[in-house]
Design an enzyme around this catalytic site. Structure first.
Site, mmCIF file in Angstrom:
data_model
loop_
_atom_site.group_PDB
_atom_site.id
_atom_site.type_symbol
_atom_site.label_atom_id
_atom_site.label_comp_id
_atom_site.label_asym_id
_atom_site.label_seq_id
_atom_site.Cartn_x
_atom_site.Cartn_y
_atom_site.Cartn_z
ATOM 1 N N GLU A 1 6.287 10.194 11.745
ATOM 2 C CA GLU A 1 4.985 9.827 12.298
ATOM 3 C C GLU A 1 4.229 11.058 12.784
ATOM 4 O O GLU A 1 3.909 11.217 13.958
ATOM 5 C CB GLU A 1 5.165 8.803 13.424
ATOM 6 C CG GLU A 1 5.609 7.425 12.956
ATOM 7 C CD GLU A 1 4.551 6.697 12.126
ATOM 8 O OE1 GLU A 1 3.359 7.054 12.261
ATOM 9 O OE2 GLU A 1 4.911 5.793 11.356
ATOM 10 N N TRP A 2 3.978 11.969 11.840
ATOM 11 C CA TRP A 2 3.135 13.120 12.081
ATOM 12 C C TRP A 2 3.628 13.941 13.282
ATOM 13 O O TRP A 2 4.782 14.299 13.335
ATOM 14 C CB TRP A 2 1.667 12.666 12.185
ATOM 15 C CG TRP A 2 1.296 11.746 11.055
ATOM 16 C CD1 TRP A 2 0.964 10.428 11.129
ATOM 17 C CD2 TRP A 2 1.303 12.056 9.645
ATOM 18 N NE1 TRP A 2 0.743 9.905 9.871
ATOM 19 C CE2 TRP A 2 0.944 10.883 8.939
ATOM 20 C CE3 TRP A 2 1.571 13.217 8.906
ATOM 21 C CZ2 TRP A 2 0.844 10.836 7.556
ATOM 22 C CZ3 TRP A 2 1.471 13.169 7.510
ATOM 23 C CH2 TRP A 2 1.107 11.985 6.861
ATOM 24 N N TRP B 1 1.453 -1.572 9.333
ATOM 25 C CA TRP B 1 2.041 -0.233 9.326
ATOM 26 C C TRP B 1 3.316 -0.309 10.148
ATOM 27 O O TRP B 1 3.257 -0.489 11.352
ATOM 28 C CB TRP B 1 1.074 0.798 9.925
ATOM 29 C CG TRP B 1 1.647 2.179 9.858
ATOM 30 C CD1 TRP B 1 2.404 2.811 10.818
ATOM 31 C CD2 TRP B 1 1.547 3.097 8.762
ATOM 32 N NE1 TRP B 1 2.779 4.054 10.386
ATOM 33 C CE2 TRP B 1 2.266 4.258 9.127
ATOM 34 C CE3 TRP B 1 0.942 3.043 7.505
ATOM 35 C CZ2 TRP B 1 2.375 5.362 8.284
ATOM 36 C CZ3 TRP B 1 1.053 4.145 6.692
ATOM 37 C CH2 TRP B 1 1.758 5.281 7.064
ATOM 38 N N HIS C 1 -3.603 11.037 1.842
ATOM 39 C CA HIS C 1 -3.152 10.629 3.171
ATOM 40 C C HIS C 1 -2.688 11.873 3.933
ATOM 41 O O HIS C 1 -1.489 12.087 4.134
ATOM 42 C CB HIS C 1 -2.027 9.597 3.065
ATOM 43 C CG HIS C 1 -1.796 8.826 4.329
ATOM 44 N ND1 HIS C 1 -1.629 7.460 4.342
ATOM 45 C CD2 HIS C 1 -1.713 9.220 5.622
ATOM 46 C CE1 HIS C 1 -1.441 7.055 5.591
ATOM 47 N NE2 HIS C 1 -1.484 8.120 6.387
ATOM 48 N N TYR D 1 -5.717 0.007 15.520
ATOM 49 C CA TYR D 1 -4.498 -0.014 16.330
ATOM 50 C C TYR D 1 -4.730 -0.466 17.764
ATOM 51 O O TYR D 1 -3.872 -1.128 18.353
ATOM 52 C CB TYR D 1 -3.851 1.382 16.344
ATOM 53 C CG TYR D 1 -3.123 1.702 15.071
ATOM 54 C CD1 TYR D 1 -1.799 1.327 14.879
ATOM 55 C CD2 TYR D 1 -3.775 2.361 14.030
ATOM 56 C CE1 TYR D 1 -1.134 1.604 13.695
ATOM 57 C CE2 TYR D 1 -3.121 2.650 12.841
ATOM 58 C CZ TYR D 1 -1.799 2.264 12.684
ATOM 59 O OH TYR D 1 -1.145 2.540 11.499
ATOM 60 N N ARG E 1 0.845 -1.193 0.000
ATOM 61 C CA ARG E 1 0.000 0.000 0.000
ATOM 62 C C ARG E 1 0.879 1.241 0.000
ATOM 63 O O ARG E 1 1.782 1.369 0.828
ATOM 64 C CB ARG E 1 -0.910 0.006 1.234
ATOM 65 C CG ARG E 1 -1.846 1.220 1.263
ATOM 66 C CD ARG E 1 -2.758 1.208 2.478
ATOM 67 N NE ARG E 1 -3.429 2.502 2.577
ATOM 68 C CZ ARG E 1 -3.769 3.089 3.705
ATOM 69 N NH1 ARG E 1 -3.489 2.512 4.862
ATOM 70 N NH2 ARG E 1 -4.372 4.262 3.698
#
Length: 455
Positions: A411-412, A404, A107, A294, A62
């Site tokens: 990571e943001w 993931w 995204h 998650y 992905r």
């Protein structure tokens, strides 16, 4: 078995700025003032990523397209051909290695040019997204058979427009998130209908949106208030985006009634928009259910923010961590593999038994590097076993599972302080050396066993 990743090359070869570029460059937004300008440098080091993919023996991969890399101004008047060439190479290389791409159109990274025109709060952004989607379907759809329109609209709406901790960093509690979520659903529906009418017959692909949700259950199983709070919170997370697409074409009634009740108390009109009959229908605009899972939570009654209009008050539900659940890395990520099985069964029973792809699931690491990450290896083994139970015992129509993520990445808001990869990336190394974690080795064994038909 499958893995996903994205990152890097923020202004290479004519790419336009995104809202995350702006957000991180403003300072004070991300751990350690870090940014995703280079990240794992996948734009330049794609060949290294491909080697990692082959090492694991993946069947699917992905990836996310950058809207601003392909259309720097957010519209089709200016196409960045270098961006087209890059993604063509990625897709062609994957197929040459017998790896099927699942491609995400959005995204989190809206072109800054569109944010300057109102962003996702503007109804017109949905129309521009539809044009972008049609461009991608036309350009790449002859080879891509699995599409995700929008990744985690809940996160984009709430964290970006209610809490202000994600780009674009807006804090407009109780209003903006609902408007943003509404326009994202409109955008998704437009894109799905465009694919259905213009491309499906020839390309024979499938389109959905990726919905994130925790598994939620009452703190006190015998308490009617906790049970009601759990149902309400599920409506405000999973149901917010799944209910219109899979069940009724509108928001869950418990969600709308809760928002309307709070609005009435404050003397204002409803803050949850309604879908127009003059626009493409929302219901039925997913060819499969894409789930990002998650963790899990217990739920109790209460947890609002007083008289103030906000999502917390609308939901009126508090989240509680079960002390028996271990925490991995970041404080919010309790390890609850069995929660995924429960959520998959819930989706089967409440959303008309759709085909399901688990499009994200992972285990984080913080602090000192541990390449012999035994806990993460066990996590994947246990979680995939729960997915197998959902498939075999609960008869959930699970079609695939994506971890993931392939690489440690940006990571943001956590920057590089949190590591989710099956490969470690040395961000201090200009070449961004990739090193296989133990969890990656074990993950590859699971893939190999499945390919050989072993249990």
């Amino acid at each position: 078995m499958n893995v996903c990743v994205h990152g890097g090359g923020w202004q290479a070869d004519g790419k336009g700025a995104s809202i995350w570029d702006t957000f991180t460059h403003e300072g004070g937004r991300v751990f350690g003032e870090q940014n995703g300008d280079e990240a794992c440098r996948s734009y330049e080091l794609w060949d290294e990523d491909l080697k990692c993919i082959q090492t694991l023996g993946l069947t699917h991969y992905r990836l996310s397209l950058s809207w601003a890399r392909l259309l720097p101004d957010g519209n089709t008047r200016h196409v960045n051909q270098k961006g087209v060439e890059y993604y063509n190479k990625v897709i062609d290389d994957l197929l040459a290695c017998n790896v099927s791409p699942m491609v995400t159109l959005y995204h989190f990274d809206l072109p800054q040019a569109l944010q300057d025109q109102g962003g996702w709060k503007s109804a017109g952004t949905a129309t521009l997204f539809d044009s972008y989607a049609k461009f991608c379907f036309h350009t790449f759809g002859d080879r891509v058979k699995l599409w995700i329109t929008i990744n985690e609209p809940f996160v984009c709406a709430k964290l970006g427009h209610e809490d202000g901790i994600h780009a674009p960093g807006l804090k407009e509690p109780g209003t903006a998130a609902y408007l943003v979520g509404h326009n994202m659903l409109r955008a998704h529906a437009m894109a799905w209908h465009s694919y259905d009418s213009l491309y499906r017959a020839q390309q024979e692909g499938a389109v959905s949106l990726a919905i994130n949700s925790d598994w939620l259950e009452p703190l006190n199983a015998g308490c009617t208030e906790d049970i009601a709070a759990t149902e309400r919170l599920l409506a405000f997370t999973l149901g917010w985006f799944a209910w219109p697409v899979f069940v009724t074409g509108d928001y869950p009634e418990v969600m709308r009634s809760a928002i309307d009740a709070q609005s009435e108390k404050s003397g204002c009109s409803s803050r949850l928009p309604s879908f127009s009959k003059d626009e493409p229908a929302i219901l039925g605009t997913a060819d499969f259910f894409a789930l990002n899972y998650y963790t899990s939570r217990k739920v109790k009654q209460g947890g609002g923010c007083g008289e103030k209009l906000c999502m917390k008050s609308d939901r009126d539900a508090g989240e509680v961590l079960d002390p028996s659940w271990p925490i991995c890395g970041v404080s919010w990520l309790a390890v609850v593999p069995q929660g995924l099985r429960k959520l998959l069964k819930y989706i089967k029973n409440n959303f008309n038994n759709p085909a399901v792809y688990v499009t994200e699931n992972g285990f984080s690491q913080v602090g000192p590097l541990q390449t012999e990450d035994v806990q993460r290896a066990e996590f994947y083994k246990d979680t995939i076993a729960e997915v197998a139970k959902a498939l075999q015992k609960d008869e959930v129509n699970v079609r695939g599972y994506f971890a993931w993520s392939l690489l440690d990445n940006f990571e943001w808001a956590d920057g590089f302080s949190v590591r989710f990869g099956l490969f470690h990336v040395d961000f201090a190394d200009a070449k961004r050396k990739r090193t296989l974690y133990r969890s990656g080795r074990e993950y590859a064994k699971i893939i190999s066993k499945n390919r050989c038909g072993q249990s």
